[in-house]
Design a protein around this motif. Structure first.
Motif, PDB file in Angstrom:
ATOM      1  N   HIS A  60       1.058  -1.166   0.007  1.00 53.49           N
ATOM      2  CA  HIS A  60      -0.209   0.019  -0.249  1.00 53.49           C
ATOM      3  C   HIS A  60       0.754   0.791   0.456  1.00 53.49           C
ATOM      4  N   MET A  63      -0.519   4.809   0.109  1.00 52.49           N
ATOM      5  CA  MET A  63      -1.798   5.161   0.213  1.00 52.49           C
ATOM      6  C   MET A  63      -2.927   6.218   1.477  1.00 52.49           C
ATOM      7  N   PHE A  65      -5.624   6.379   4.112  1.00 48.52           N
ATOM      8  CA  PHE A  65      -6.242   5.444   5.500  1.00 48.52           C
ATOM      9  C   PHE A  65      -6.585   5.841   6.127  1.00 48.52           C
ATOM     10  N   PHE A 152     -13.219  -4.839  -0.955  1.00 54.19           N
ATOM     11  CA  PHE A 152     -12.828  -5.199   0.110  1.00 54.19           C
ATOM     12  C   PHE A 152     -14.514  -5.578   0.146  1.00 54.19           C
ATOM     13  N   TYR A 155     -14.895  -2.925   5.072  1.00 53.85           N
ATOM     14  CA  TYR A 155     -14.620  -0.907   5.745  1.00 53.85           C
ATOM     15  C   TYR A 155     -16.028  -0.539   4.362  1.00 53.85           C
ATOM     16  N   HIS A 181     -10.053  -8.967   0.380  1.00 54.96           N
ATOM     17  CA  HIS A 181     -10.509  -8.951   1.494  1.00 54.96           C
ATOM     18  C   HIS A 181     -11.476  -9.262   2.297  1.00 54.96           C
ATOM     19  N   HIS A 237      -4.199 -11.480   2.242  1.00 58.24           N
ATOM     20  CA  HIS A 237      -3.337 -12.245   3.922  1.00 58.24           C
ATOM     21  C   HIS A 237      -4.207 -12.623   4.511  1.00 58.24           C
ATOM     22  N   MET A 285      -3.723  -4.344  13.260  1.00 57.84           N
ATOM     23  CA  MET A 285      -3.721  -3.819  11.335  1.00 57.84           C
ATOM     24  C   MET A 285      -4.548  -5.213  11.163  1.00 57.84           C
ATOM     25  N   SER A 286      -5.969  -5.086   9.553  1.00 55.87           N
ATOM     26  CA  SER A 286      -6.985  -6.165   9.272  1.00 55.87           C
ATOM     27  C   SER A 286      -6.889  -7.132   8.231  1.00 55.87           C
ATOM     28  N   ASP A 313       1.761  -6.697   3.059  1.00 60.46           N
ATOM     29  CA  ASP A 313       0.526  -6.263   3.045  1.00 60.46           C
ATOM     30  C   ASP A 313       1.372  -4.759   4.097  1.00 60.46           C
ATOM     31  N   CYS A 315       2.144  -1.546   5.226  1.00 60.93           N
ATOM     32  CA  CYS A 315       0.894  -0.246   5.180  1.00 60.93           C
ATOM     33  C   CYS A 315       2.076   0.563   5.912  1.00 60.93           C
ATOM     34  N   ASN A 336      -4.749   0.909  10.603  1.00 59.36           N
ATOM     35  CA  ASN A 336      -4.013  -0.338  10.271  1.00 59.36           C
ATOM     36  C   ASN A 336      -4.018   0.128   9.754  1.00 59.36           C
ATOM     37  N   GLY A 337      -2.296  -0.909   9.967  1.00 61.21           N
ATOM     38  CA  GLY A 337      -1.127  -1.607   9.206  1.00 61.21           C
ATOM     39  C   GLY A 337      -0.066  -1.974  10.078  1.00 61.21           C
TER      40      GLY A 337
HETATM   41  N1  DUC Z   1      -5.498  -3.688   6.621  1.00 65.51           N
HETATM   42  C1  DUC Z   1      -4.751  -2.694   7.081  1.00 65.51           C
HETATM   43  O1  DUC Z   1      -4.419  -3.768   7.943  1.00 65.51           O
HETATM   44  N2  DUC Z   1      -4.038  -2.172   6.207  1.00 65.51           N
HETATM   45  C2  DUC Z   1      -4.678  -1.790   4.712  1.00 65.51           C
HETATM   46  C3  DUC Z   1      -5.385  -2.362   4.531  1.00 65.51           C
HETATM   47  C4  DUC Z   1      -6.144  -3.542   4.979  1.00 65.51           C
HETATM   48  O2  DUC Z   1      -6.917  -4.342   5.019  1.00 65.51           O
END
Ligand code: DUC
Ligand code: ZN
Ligand code: ZN
Length: 463
Positions: A60, A63, A65, A152, A155, A181, A237, A285-286, A313, A315, A336-337
């Motif tokens: 990312h 990005m 976010f 996705f 979100y 995702h 992921h 993170m997700s 991933d 980010c 998140n990341g």
């Molecule tokens: N998950 C994350 O942790 N960061 C970026 C986007 C995502 O889906």
């Protein structure tokens, strides 16, 4: 520019052998015993591995976010990649509201222009699925060379199942791949409400808000759409044992569901969220980190082929001023990341190969050869004549303690601080040009900013 690499152990996805490698211009020109080509550089690689450069198909870069933006741009992100032995990055390109997919590709290419130090490609992410946007899939695949599309299920910018079906049909028509995702948004919304009422808002509750079954359910549902359409899907992921079981179950039934996991899900567990001084936020993170049971299952899945790719991933958000500010009172506001592009290869070698969880050949497959095959990177992913000279001369004995100040990512922490590595890149070549090398106690960038190129990828022809 030419380089002759002498006497290294060439590692492929299926075996290993000792030979010399000669690269000239962008390509690997010859592999054999006692090669004697005149070359600008001669490298003694005895005792070293010759690996294809790793490919990170999940980043990312820059990005926007959660009220901020991922901090690596194409320059810092690809410098970090090069220093970690990654020679191709396939970055997510999030379509903005009102934008067309092709505009999104042009926009992100313009951000990369003159900045990348290794080759790159893009996966357009469908976020505003108007009918005319779905219709752009054909051109994105056939003209722009971007045959994979992210969606996705969670979100605000998630797509519904109807859109997923349409995309699966359209990608099937033209040889594309939908990347998902997969988390069930309603389970997460419900858990968020429950935890909020109970005043449970520290980083640890981030993991409870996104239970394994949220991933499991979403994968099972996505797999049904693949069954309906006869298309293919790739779960990004993958984090949980339950999710992995759904991927395996689908493929056992002839449904083409593929998946990647990431080092964080293999190596880190949910106890990290309880680190003192709010440091648990570093791992928000997700999907979230899981238990050891899931990590063990993921290693088994990787070894046996149920998982095909390892990505990062990547980010990155600073701990100071971002992770520790936005969500001080509520895990839901923590960006998140986590960073990871530079540590991918070293972690997979040390924790996977050296510890006997996967073979060296399997590592090459999940970091390079299989990744290139999955994403249509026909000139990448293998040490073979005619392929791009994306080469890592890897010293399997080199020790390195991971520490933030020896890394190049534009962020103030690494989740792997203090971990002892065995095996590091000795030198890294991107299309025949040296971009990084080991110096004293870490890998240093030695390439030229702007030398990376956009790579057009091939559609899948097996439908
Ligand atoms: N998950 C994350 O942790 N960061 C970026 C986007 C995502 O889906
Ligand atoms: Zn994601
Ligand atoms: Zn991601």
């Amino acid at each position: 520019m030419s380089v002759l690499i002498k006497g290294g152990r060439i590692i492929t996805a299926t075996g290993r052998y000792t030979a010399d490698v000669f690269a000239e211009g962008d390509k690997i020109k010859a592999i054999g015993s006692d090669l004697d080509y005149p070359a600008d550089e001669i490298v003694d690689a005895s005792g070293k591995y010759i690996l294809p450069g790793a490919i990170d198909p999940h980043t990312h870069i820059s990005m926007p976010f959660m009220g901020t933006h991922a901090q690596d741009d194409y320059e810092t992100g690809t410098i970090a990649a090069a220093c970690g032995g990654i020679t191709t990055v396939v970055d997510f390109d999030l379509q903005q509201k009102g934008e067309s997919l092709l505009e999104a590709i042009e926009r992100k290419k313009s951000w990369a222009e003159g900045k990348t130090v290794v080759d790159y490609s893009l996966h357009p992410a469908v976020m505003d699925p108007r009918p005319e946007v779905i219709a752009e899939v054909k051109q994105a695949i056939l003209d722009y060379g971007t045959p994979s599309f992210k969606i996705f299920m969670v979100y605000d910018f998630r797509v519904d199942d109807a859109t997923m079906i349409k995309l699966l049909e359209e990608t099937k028509r033209y040889g594309g791949l939908v990347q998902v995702h997969a988390e069930n948004v309603y389970i997460i919304q419900h858990m968020n409400e429950v935890l909020e009422k109970e005043g449970k808002l520290t980083p640890y509750y981030h993991s409870l808000s996104r239970p394994n079954i949220a991933e499991e359910e979403a994968i099972a549902r996505a797999a049904k759409m693949v069954e309906l359409t006869g298309s293919r899907i790739y779960i990004v992921h993958l984090s949980s044992k339950e999710g992995l079981f759904k991927v395996k179950e689908a493929r056992d039934n002839g449904i083409d569901v593929f998946a990647e996991t990431c080092p964080q899900y293999l190596l880190l567990n949910e106890d990290r969220y309880n680190e003192p001084d709010f440091q648990g936020a570093k791992y928000v993170m997700s999907p979230p980190l899981r238990t050891r049971e899931s990590s063990d299952a993921l290693w088994t899945g990787l070894k046996g082929g149920d998982l095909q790719v390892v990505s990062t991933d990547h980010c990155p958000f600073d701990f100071n001023g971002k992770k520790d500010m936005f969500g001080k009172d509520d895990y839901k506001k923590i960006p998140n990341g986590a960073p990871g592009i530079e540590t991918l290869l070293m972690l997979m070698h040390t924790e996977g190969v050296v510890k006997g969880k996967i073979s060296l050949e399997r590592m090459v497959d999940v970091l390079s050869t299989g990744t290139a095959r999955m994403f249509g990177l026909k000139d990448k992913g293998e040490i073979a004549v005619g392929k791009d000279a994306d080469i890592v001369v890897f010293d399997p004995e080199q020790k390195f303690t991971i520490t933030q100040d020896k890394l190049h990512m534009n962020v103030d922490y690494t989740p792997y601080e203090g971990m002892e590595m065995t095996g590091m890149p000795h030198s890294v070549y991107s299309r025949g040009k040296k971009v990084a090398e080991w110096r004293d106690d870490h890998v240093e960038f030695v390439g030229k900013v702007g030398s990376g190129r956009f790579v057009k990828r091939e559609p899948f022809e097996g439908f």
